[in-house]
Design a protein around this motif. Structure first.
Motif, PDB file in Angstrom:
ATOM      1  N   GLU A 135      18.979   0.478   5.134  1.00 36.58           N
ATOM      2  CA  GLU A 135      18.982   1.594   6.070  1.00 36.58           C
ATOM      3  C   GLU A 135      17.639   2.310   6.168  1.00 36.58           C
ATOM      4  OE1 GLU A 135      22.227   4.070   4.889  1.00 36.58           O
ATOM      5  OE2 GLU A 135      23.723   2.557   5.416  1.00 36.58           O
ATOM      6  N   LEU A 136      16.692   1.958   5.298  1.00 36.08           N
ATOM      7  CA  LEU A 136      15.383   2.596   5.326  1.00 36.08           C
ATOM      8  C   LEU A 136      14.570   2.104   6.513  1.00 36.08           C
ATOM      9  CD1 LEU A 136      14.398   2.380   1.559  1.00 36.08           C
ATOM     10  CD2 LEU A 136      15.269   4.371   2.784  1.00 36.08           C
ATOM     11  N   ALA A 137      13.782   2.994   7.070  1.00 35.54           N
ATOM     12  CA  ALA A 137      12.890   2.606   8.161  1.00 35.54           C
ATOM     13  C   ALA A 137      11.795   1.696   7.602  1.00 35.54           C
ATOM     14  CB  ALA A 137      12.267   3.850   8.778  1.00 35.54           C
ATOM     15  N   SER A 139       8.472   0.344   6.409  1.00 31.91           N
ATOM     16  CA  SER A 139       7.302   1.087   5.950  1.00 31.91           C
ATOM     17  C   SER A 139       6.527   0.235   4.967  1.00 31.91           C
ATOM     18  CB  SER A 139       7.753   2.385   5.282  1.00 31.91           C
ATOM     19  OG  SER A 139       6.663   3.033   4.687  1.00 31.91           O
ATOM     20  N   THR A 140       5.241   0.515   4.858  1.00 32.19           N
ATOM     21  CA  THR A 140       4.420  -0.198   3.880  1.00 32.19           C
ATOM     22  C   THR A 140       4.158   0.648   2.645  1.00 32.19           C
ATOM     23  OG1 THR A 140       2.422   0.545   5.003  1.00 32.19           O
ATOM     24  CG2 THR A 140       3.284  -1.637   5.615  1.00 32.19           C
ATOM     25  N   THR A 141       4.659   1.877   2.617  1.00 27.19           N
ATOM     26  CA  THR A 141       4.475   2.718   1.442  1.00 27.19           C
ATOM     27  C   THR A 141       5.413   2.259   0.332  1.00 27.19           C
ATOM     28  OG1 THR A 141       6.062   4.335   2.282  1.00 27.19           O
ATOM     29  CG2 THR A 141       3.737   4.737   2.777  1.00 27.19           C
ATOM     30  N   PRO A 142       4.924   2.286  -0.895  1.00 30.31           N
ATOM     31  CA  PRO A 142       5.760   1.808  -2.009  1.00 30.31           C
ATOM     32  C   PRO A 142       6.938   2.739  -2.300  1.00 30.31           C
ATOM     33  CG  PRO A 142       3.566   2.461  -2.774  1.00 30.31           C
ATOM     34  CD  PRO A 142       3.601   2.670  -1.302  1.00 30.31           C
ATOM     35  N   LEU A 143       8.029   2.134  -2.727  1.00 30.09           N
ATOM     36  CA  LEU A 143       9.195   2.891  -3.182  1.00 30.09           C
ATOM     37  C   LEU A 143       9.141   2.927  -4.710  1.00 30.09           C
ATOM     38  CD1 LEU A 143      11.970   1.303  -0.960  1.00 30.09           C
ATOM     39  CD2 LEU A 143      11.050   3.605  -0.768  1.00 30.09           C
ATOM     40  N   PRO A 144       9.134   4.107  -5.328  1.00 35.18           N
ATOM     41  CA  PRO A 144       9.009   4.181  -6.789  1.00 35.18           C
ATOM     42  C   PRO A 144      10.052   3.358  -7.541  1.00 35.18           C
ATOM     43  CG  PRO A 144       8.806   6.361  -5.820  1.00 35.18           C
ATOM     44  CD  PRO A 144       9.194   5.419  -4.715  1.00 35.18           C
ATOM     45  N   GLU A 145      11.296   3.352  -7.064  1.00 36.11           N
ATOM     46  CA  GLU A 145      12.345   2.616  -7.779  1.00 36.11           C
ATOM     47  C   GLU A 145      12.225   1.103  -7.623  1.00 36.11           C
ATOM     48  OE1 GLU A 145      14.284   3.982  -3.883  1.00 36.11           O
ATOM     49  OE2 GLU A 145      12.859   4.775  -5.301  1.00 36.11           O
ATOM     50  N   MET A 146      11.355   0.653  -6.722  1.00 33.22           N
ATOM     51  CA  MET A 146      11.160  -0.784  -6.516  1.00 33.22           C
ATOM     52  C   MET A 146       9.859  -1.274  -7.158  1.00 33.22           C
ATOM     53  SD  MET A 146      13.779  -1.726  -4.642  1.00 33.22           S
ATOM     54  CE  MET A 146      13.434  -3.103  -3.589  1.00 33.22           C
ATOM     55  N   GLN A 147       9.185  -0.457  -7.941  1.00 34.46           N
ATOM     56  CA  GLN A 147       7.896  -0.796  -8.529  1.00 34.46           C
ATOM     57  C   GLN A 147       7.951  -2.026  -9.432  1.00 34.46           C
ATOM     58  OE1 GLN A 147       4.820   0.608  -8.124  1.00 34.46           O
ATOM     59  NE2 GLN A 147       5.594   1.935  -6.528  1.00 34.46           N
ATOM     60  N   TRP A 148       9.090  -2.303 -10.019  1.00 35.99           N
ATOM     61  CA  TRP A 148       9.186  -3.421 -10.953  1.00 35.99           C
ATOM     62  C   TRP A 148       9.215  -4.771 -10.254  1.00 35.99           C
ATOM     63  CZ3 TRP A 148      13.439  -6.591 -10.665  1.00 35.99           C
ATOM     64  CH2 TRP A 148      14.513  -6.116  -9.932  1.00 35.99           C
ATOM     65  N   PHE A 149       9.418  -4.811  -8.918  1.00 31.60           N
ATOM     66  CA  PHE A 149       9.434  -6.080  -8.208  1.00 31.60           C
ATOM     67  C   PHE A 149       8.039  -6.695  -8.193  1.00 31.60           C
ATOM     68  CE2 PHE A 149      13.403  -4.679  -6.105  1.00 31.60           C
ATOM     69  CZ  PHE A 149      14.119  -5.847  -6.251  1.00 31.60           C
ATOM     70  N   PRO A 150       7.935  -8.015  -8.384  1.00 30.88           N
ATOM     71  CA  PRO A 150       6.618  -8.650  -8.299  1.00 30.88           C
ATOM     72  C   PRO A 150       6.102  -8.587  -6.867  1.00 30.88           C
ATOM     73  CG  PRO A 150       8.335 -10.297  -8.565  1.00 30.88           C
ATOM     74  CD  PRO A 150       8.988  -8.951  -8.658  1.00 30.88           C
ATOM     75  N   THR A 151       4.806  -8.469  -6.721  1.00 30.22           N
ATOM     76  CA  THR A 151       4.218  -8.418  -5.382  1.00 30.22           C
ATOM     77  C   THR A 151       3.361  -9.653  -5.154  1.00 30.22           C
ATOM     78  OG1 THR A 151       2.313  -7.182  -6.193  1.00 30.22           O
ATOM     79  CG2 THR A 151       4.155  -5.900  -5.335  1.00 30.22           C
ATOM     80  N   ALA A 152       3.271 -10.042  -3.911  1.00 36.63           N
ATOM     81  CA  ALA A 152       2.412 -11.156  -3.557  1.00 36.63           C
ATOM     82  C   ALA A 152       1.007 -10.606  -3.348  1.00 36.63           C
ATOM     83  CB  ALA A 152       2.922 -11.815  -2.269  1.00 36.63           C
ATOM     84  N   ARG A 153       0.044 -11.221  -3.963  1.00 37.02           N
ATOM     85  CA  ARG A 153      -1.335 -10.767  -3.842  1.00 37.02           C
ATOM     86  C   ARG A 153      -2.101 -11.796  -3.017  1.00 37.02           C
ATOM     87  NH1 ARG A 153      -2.419  -6.610  -7.794  1.00 37.02           N
ATOM     88  NH2 ARG A 153      -0.620  -6.502  -9.145  1.00 37.02           N
ATOM     89  N   THR A 154      -2.905 -11.292  -2.132  1.00 33.99           N
ATOM     90  CA  THR A 154      -3.715 -12.183  -1.322  1.00 33.99           C
ATOM     91  C   THR A 154      -5.100 -12.282  -1.910  1.00 33.99           C
ATOM     92  OG1 THR A 154      -4.346 -10.368   0.116  1.00 33.99           O
ATOM     93  CG2 THR A 154      -2.428 -11.675   0.791  1.00 33.99           C
ATOM     94  N   VAL A 155      -5.668 -13.445  -1.821  1.00 29.29           N
ATOM     95  CA  VAL A 155      -7.017 -13.679  -2.327  1.00 29.29           C
ATOM     96  C   VAL A 155      -7.958 -13.640  -1.134  1.00 29.29           C
ATOM     97  CG1 VAL A 155      -8.528 -15.295  -3.521  1.00 29.29           C
ATOM     98  CG2 VAL A 155      -6.112 -15.073  -4.183  1.00 29.29           C
ATOM     99  N   ALA A 156      -9.012 -12.789  -1.241  1.00 30.28           N
ATOM    100  CA  ALA A 156      -9.961 -12.659  -0.119  1.00 30.28           C
ATOM    101  C   ALA A 156     -11.031 -13.710  -0.167  1.00 30.28           C
ATOM    102  CB  ALA A 156     -10.591 -11.277  -0.144  1.00 30.28           C
TER     103      ALA A 156
END
Length: 156
Positions: A135-137, A139-156
């Protein structure tokens, strides 16, 4: 993060997880659109529980797996793969690749007993929390309760 073994339809089993030594989840009712069942199977003993979201016992889970539990196992196999489900539930399917039907057959052959439904509230609460994120709009801002999820990192 493990990708689903195969895509699955969420209409019948909107929530499935392997957690707390159980396969557990939420299964939609076939007869009432406003009713869902909270079903679980314990690892090793295959003790099972199935009740509605308002704690009424499932009429089909009297001495054996009901259709809700069978649907839960089937969707767990789609989500996690048969081998992972069998390993998590400590099901020995014999030679060859395990299947949803094979996993279910071994568990029902062991004549599991009904378990207490005291975990239903916890599972249903997890499901509702899961729905709240939908139900959340966007957004690209982080959600504090979701911080433990691994993130995909891009290599420049």
């Amino acid at each position: 993060m493990v990708a689903p073994a195969r895509p699955r339809k969420l209409a019948k089993v909107p929530f499935v997880e392997l957690a707390d030594g159980r396969l557990q989840g939420v299964v939609s009712s076939g007869s009432d659109i406003e009713r869902v069942y909270v079903s679980s199977v314990e690892a090793g003993t295959y003790a099972f529980a199935c009740s509605t979201n308002n704690n009424r016992p499932c009429g089909g889970a009297r001495g054996s797996f009901c259709n809700h539990i069978r649907a839960l196992v089937g969707e767990a196999v789609l989500q996690y793969g048969a081998e992972r489900v069998a390993r998590s539930l400590r099901v020995e399917t014999g030679d060859g690749e395990p299947t949803a039907a094979g996993v279910t057959a071994v568990m029902t052959g062991a004549r599991p007993a009904p378990a207490e439904t005291r975990t239903a509230a916890t599972v249903f609460s997890r499901f509702l929390r899961h729905l709240a994120y939908l139900e959340l709009a966007p957004s690209t801002t982080p959600l504090p309760e979701m911080q433990w999820f691994p993130t995909a990192r891009t290599v420049a």
